[in-house]
Motif scaffolding. Structure first.
Motif, PDB file in Angstrom:
ATOM      1  N   VAL A  55       0.839  -1.202   0.000  1.00 22.85           N
ATOM      2  CA  VAL A  55       0.000   0.000   0.000  1.00 22.85           C
ATOM      3  C   VAL A  55       0.875   1.254   0.000  1.00 22.85           C
ATOM      4  O   VAL A  55       0.646   2.190  -0.782  1.00 22.85           O
ATOM      5  N   GLN A  56       1.877   1.279   0.869  1.00 22.72           N
ATOM      6  CA  GLN A  56       2.746   2.459   0.926  1.00 22.72           C
ATOM      7  C   GLN A  56       3.485   2.670  -0.387  1.00 22.72           C
ATOM      8  O   GLN A  56       3.569   3.798  -0.899  1.00 22.72           O
ATOM      9  N   GLU A  57       4.046   1.605  -0.944  1.00 27.53           N
ATOM     10  CA  GLU A  57       4.788   1.723  -2.199  1.00 27.53           C
ATOM     11  C   GLU A  57       3.869   2.177  -3.329  1.00 27.53           C
ATOM     12  O   GLU A  57       4.267   2.972  -4.187  1.00 27.53           O
ATOM     13  N   THR A  58       2.640   1.681  -3.337  1.00 25.57           N
ATOM     14  CA  THR A  58       1.675   2.108  -4.350  1.00 25.57           C
ATOM     15  C   THR A  58       1.428   3.607  -4.280  1.00 25.57           C
ATOM     16  O   THR A  58       1.461   4.310  -5.299  1.00 25.57           O
ATOM     17  N   MET A  59       1.191   4.106  -3.074  1.00 25.92           N
ATOM     18  CA  MET A  59       0.888   5.530  -2.934  1.00 25.92           C
ATOM     19  C   MET A  59       2.095   6.399  -3.283  1.00 25.92           C
ATOM     20  O   MET A  59       1.944   7.482  -3.867  1.00 25.92           O
TER      21      MET A  59
END
Length: 542
Positions: A55-59
């Motif tokens: 999730v963090q890498e996506t954002m």
């Protein structure tokens, strides 16, 4: 917009402003998109412990790529496409990743509850909605990506056009993929209904003879053959509502506050408006990945806090400073809870006296988790002719130690195990040493809550539930295992007896069914049910 189209979506003007470097717009965009990304990733990866990292890498990738987005009106499809690519990247990193330890630093992090657990607990699901969520555990790993997107479409968060664009498919091809997953989910729902039925179809016993209690795509196929050909099982599943009807307008699973803080800290500093802070700031934010991942343990949460502290020293806006503060708080929260749960489940509850009913769980509020007065063994360790019962008194609130659990409604039978599965079986003075040992358990402070208890056998394995079947497994040090293996004592159906309520499924109790298997079943307001989940603490057999 209607229920399918009226859900909050990023405004084109906000997207354009964030693309042009407006930091406040970027922060708003992150806040708007994070729930959708979290739910897609969580369902696609089955709630694996590295969901937070994806999730963090996506954002971060979304904010990094935003300046190149030519059509702000297509932001949503673009966002979901990036999310799907990140999910697939994790798949390519290692096919065993989803069913074992993380690829990086194995054993250092904690496995989290799967997304079915999180959805049921946080959305207080019940009835057929709950069954539908539980059925997702029976799907193949490859089917979960499409399931995650279709789930969001059914809930009104995505359109079919956005779904097909995210998958890189034509609308007609996407429709075929979705239809296949829907059919398999419906089959899984019928399997869940058959497996959890009480009493269960007697013809199902031979099929389940070698089942280890863990849902899987393979066992869905095996059990589906029986369900399709069995009139009794078909009748049981005849009232199932189509899944899309259950999911329509269903809320998204809330994003953990700790994760939200970490994401805001990383994306606010490393977003498109962060260019003025120089490449060094972006590098520092990216360097927070390893410490953010470590938020699942206290030591790694400490490193995250130090990293966010350094970010707080950067010349960023007040909004970014707020995000950094949230990240620090989130790191501390992760260290304290070690899971996605919003916090410990303690509450001040009145003491239960023998005979007092405790089967009144709120639909949205977990049952109280306090030191409820519970039995203390007083019987001598002799077996002539059977162990003597211990008493339940308010003056003796703890009962750590070794005990046997004698059934209230079947006085000659005891909680025991066979091939690591929980059963109720006869034990007596003439029983073999193996039978006596299998019916003796050591009560220790609960792995998830010291006010409750966990039960160990002679081999050091813990009594826990998996897919609501009681079994004995070795502690894998995960947060989910600790919760599955924690039970809170409640007053039993007769004076001097006790019931064991699940810590992470309030309102479900350890009980025997008619086939003498031990399950975790929801409370029923019948004398027969109350007796089947009640036990008398007796002296250990071994």
């Amino acid at each position: 917009m209607g229920s399918r189209d009226t859900r909050e979506r990023p405004d084109v003007a906000v997207v354009a402003a964030a693309r042009d470097g407006d930091r406040q717009a970027a922060e708003q965009l992150v806040g708007d998109c994070l729930p959708l990304v979290y739910n897609i990733v969580g369902r696609a990866l089955h709630g694996h412990g590295d969901v937070d990292d994806v999730v963090q890498e996506t954002m971060v990738r979304v904010l990094d790529g935003l300046p190149g987005l030519e059509r702000p009106d297509r932001f949503r499809s673009w966002l979901v496409a990036i999310t799907v690519r990140q999910i697939r990247d994790r798949w390519r990193a290692g096919r065993t990743w989803l069913t074992s330890d993380p690829l990086e630093d194995p054993g250092a992090g904690e496995a989290q509850p799967d997304f079915a657990d999180l959805a049921i607990l946080r959305l207080a699901l019940s009835g057929q909605r709950r069954e539908a969520v539980e059925a997702t555990r029976w799907l193949e790993d490859e089917e979960r990506e499409v399931l995650a997107l279709w789930w969001m479409e059914s809930a009104g968060e995505l359109t079919r056009g956005e779904l097909s664009a995210a998958c890189g498919l034509t609308p007609s091809h996407a429709a075929v993929r979705v239809q296949r997953v829907k059919e398999r989910l419906e089959t899984a729902r019928a399997v869940v209904r058959a497996v959890t039925a009480s009493p269960r179809c007697p013809d199902l016993a031979p099929v389940l003879g070698s089942w280890d209690g863990r849902p899987s795509g393979l066992w869905r196929k095996r059990l589906a053959r029986h369900v399709r050909d069995c009139p009794r099982c078909l009748r049981s599943a005849s009232d199932l509502i189509p899944a899309e009807g259950l999911l329509a307008a269903l809320a998204l699973v809330p994003v953990p506050i700790g994760l939200a803080g970490l994401v805001l800290a990383r994306t606010t500093v490393a977003g498109p408006a962060g260019a003025g802070a120089g490449a060094g700031t972006r590098t520092a934010a990216r360097g927070g990945r390893s410490t953010a991942r470590g938020g699942r343990t206290a030591a790694r949460a400490s490193r995250t806090a130090r990293t966010t502290g350094r970010l707080a020293a950067k010349p960023v806006t007040a909004a970014a400073a707020t995000a950094v503060t949230l990240a620090v708080a989130g790191a501390a929260w992760y260290a304290a809870t070690g899971s996605h749960e919003p916090g410990p489940r303690h509450a001040a509850a009145a003491a239960l006296s023998p005979g007092t009913s405790s089967e009144q769980p709120s639909a949205r509020t977990p049952a109280p988790r306090t030191a409820t007065p519970t039995p203390t063994p007083t019987a001598p360790r002799t077996h002539a002719p059977a162990p003597k019962a211990a008493s339940v008194t308010a003056a003796e609130p703890r009962f750590a130690g070794r005990h046997a659990l004698r059934s209230v409604d079947r006085p000659g039978d005891y909680a025991s195990q066979s091939d690591r599965l929980g059963i109720l079986g006869p034990v007596g003075a003439t029983s073999s040493e193996a039978a006596r040992q299998a019916a003796t358990f050591t009560f220790v402070p609960g792995l998830a809550d010291p006010h409750c208890y966990s039960l160990k056998d002679a081999a050091g394995r813990y009594v826990r539930h998996y897919a609501f079947r009681i079994r004995l497994d070795t502690d894998d040090a995960s947060a989910l295992f600790r919760k599955d293996a924690t039970f809170c004592p409640r007053a039993g159906s007769t004076p001097g007896s006790v019931s064991l309520e699940s810590y992470n499924y309030p309102g479900r109790y350890l009980r025997h069914r008619d086939d003498l298997q031990l399950w975790l079943d929801p409370a029923q307001d019948t004398a027969a049910y109350r007796a089947s989940r009640s036990f008398v603490l007796a002296a250990p057999w071994s």
